[in-house]
Scaffold this active site. Structure first.
Site, mmCIF file in Angstrom:
data_model
loop_
_atom_site.group_PDB
_atom_site.id
_atom_site.type_symbol
_atom_site.label_atom_id
_atom_site.label_comp_id
_atom_site.label_asym_id
_atom_site.label_seq_id
_atom_site.Cartn_x
_atom_site.Cartn_y
_atom_site.Cartn_z
ATOM 1 N N HIS A 126 0.851 -1.189 0.000
ATOM 2 C CA HIS A 126 0.000 0.000 0.000
ATOM 3 C C HIS A 126 0.891 1.244 0.000
ATOM 4 O O HIS A 126 1.215 1.792 1.045
ATOM 5 C CB HIS A 126 -0.920 -0.005 1.215
ATOM 6 C CG HIS A 126 -1.983 1.051 1.125
ATOM 7 N ND1 HIS A 126 -3.322 0.771 1.096
ATOM 8 C CD2 HIS A 126 -1.905 2.396 1.022
ATOM 9 C CE1 HIS A 126 -4.001 1.893 0.999
ATOM 10 N NE2 HIS A 126 -3.171 2.896 0.965
ATOM 11 N N LYS A 190 -15.146 7.964 0.519
ATOM 12 C CA LYS A 190 -15.077 7.458 1.906
ATOM 13 C C LYS A 190 -14.607 8.568 2.838
ATOM 14 O O LYS A 190 -13.695 9.311 2.510
ATOM 15 C CB LYS A 190 -14.096 6.282 1.960
ATOM 16 C CG LYS A 190 -13.888 5.739 3.363
ATOM 17 C CD LYS A 190 -13.214 4.366 3.326
ATOM 18 C CE LYS A 190 -11.742 4.434 3.558
ATOM 19 N NZ LYS A 190 -11.090 3.137 3.587
HETATM 20 C C1 R5P Z 1 -7.381 2.343 2.751
HETATM 21 O O1 R5P Z 1 -6.974 3.176 2.002
HETATM 22 C C2 R5P Z 1 -7.304 0.901 2.418
HETATM 23 O O2 R5P Z 1 -7.201 0.693 1.057
HETATM 24 C C3 R5P Z 1 -8.503 0.139 2.950
HETATM 25 O O3 R5P Z 1 -9.675 0.657 2.371
HETATM 26 C C4 R5P Z 1 -8.631 0.259 4.418
HETATM 27 O O4 R5P Z 1 -7.403 0.147 5.042
HETATM 28 C C5 R5P Z 1 -9.592 -0.766 4.952
HETATM 29 O O5 R5P Z 1 -9.611 -0.672 6.336
HETATM 30 P P1 R5P Z 1 -10.852 -1.160 7.174
HETATM 31 O O6 R5P Z 1 -11.145 -2.560 6.766
HETATM 32 O O7 R5P Z 1 -10.372 -1.043 8.595
HETATM 33 O O8 R5P Z 1 -11.975 -0.216 6.894
#
Ligand code: R5P
Length: 296
Positions: A126, A190
């Site tokens: 990431h 988001k």
């Molecule tokens: C964020 O940018 C990542 O791509 C994921 O969307 C995120 O880390 C997901 O985290 P969680 O499952 O805690 O919402």
């Protein structure tokens, strides 16, 4: 000659890679003492053999010292080079000091691994503000993209897919997968206000109701991102979404929560062993081993 040393849980992927390059895969034994220390035992290795440790970093804090001890032990026992195959690479998101005094963990963790290993292969780390692994790793590194594998899975299994990214950070994966699979895509909005507090908004597009939503993200950690995306799609009467995740982190009850929210199916790659694994990265890792050994 190279020998693979699989950390606990990684025997299956290591075995699949070993079968493709006709080498041996062995298990690394970790014995955890009651006081929290760990004893690492590696198997005896043919003289002069290089080593690649296969360890996915889903629990990086628990694995960091055992990884360093295993690498140094292999070196001490004669391995001229020790590589790391970490299909999931942790800490790369911590690339900025968001508040005074915070550690910027990505370069620190990269330094820690660079001090122990001669090369690194990982899968879709990431990276957000870090443009390339070479910006933080001092050792040769290879960054495998799962986009062709995921696109192939979608093409074969979901002909009417519309690929959805739950947030702007997922754009990098979603746009490429949609292009390769020749499917439409959308990126949702988001807002995160806490570790487990997420709001998602979905654009009003007719295709979201007629096609099969496939929500694609790199990880589900708490699972809230996936859960909220599924809920919003279900609220607008879309078909039960399929979730595709590169890394099956699923902290706590995340996997069950996502299924309960109304996912039709959850599919992951085998970078982290999990019952949802349906797409294997073994072939791509095998190719990467050949080229990184030539450059390291
Ligand atoms: C964020 O940018 C990542 O791509 C994921 O969307 C995120 O880390 C997901 O985290 P969680 O499952 O805690 O919402």
């Amino acid at each position: 000659m190279i020998e693979l040393l699989a950390f606990p849980g990684m025997e299956k992927l290591a075995g699949a890679i070993a079968a493709k390059i006709s080498c041996d895969a062995h298990s690394v034994n970790l014995h955890h003492f009651p006081d929290g220390e760990t004893l690492i035992t590696i198997p005896s290795l043919p003289e002069g053999a290089e080593v690649a440790i296969v360890a996915t970093l889903r629990t990086p804090d628990q694995l960091a010292l055992p990884l360093r001890f295993a690498a140094e032990t292999a070196r001490e026992l004669g391995a001229p080079k020790v590589g790391l195959i970490a299909p999931y690479l942790a800490y790369m998101r911590h690339d900025k000091r968001f508040s005074p005094g915070q550690a910027v963990s990505a370069p620190l963790f990269a330094d820690f691994l660079s001090d122990s290993f001669d090369w690194l292969i990982t899968v879709d780390p990431h990276l957000h503000r870090i443009g390339a692994l070479s910006e933080v790793f001092k050792i040769p590194s290879s960054r495998i993209s799962t986009a062709p594998l995921i696109a192939n899975w979608i093409s074969s299994n979901v002909p009417e897919a519309i690929v959805l990214g739950p947030d702007s950070e997922s754009q990098q994966w979603v746009a490429e997968v949609a292009r390769l699979a020749n499917k439409p895509y959308e990126v949702l909005e988001k807002q995160r206000s806490g570790d487990r507090s997420v709001k998602i908004s979905v654009p009003e597009k007719p295709e979201l109701l007629t096609r099969q939503p496939v929500i694609l993200d790199d990880i589900a950690s708490s699972g809230r991102t996936m859960v909220e995306a599924i809920r919003r799609l279900r609220d607008m009467q879309a078909k039960a979404p399929i979730g595709v995740l590169i890394h099956a982190i699923f902290a706590g009850d995340a996997y069950a929560d996502i299924l309960t929210a109304g996912a039709k199916q959850i599919v992951t790659t085998d970078t982290i062993p999990h019952e949802s694994n349906a797409i294997s990265v073994a072939g791509q890792i095998t190719e990467a081993i050949g080229s990184i050994r030539r450059s390291a």
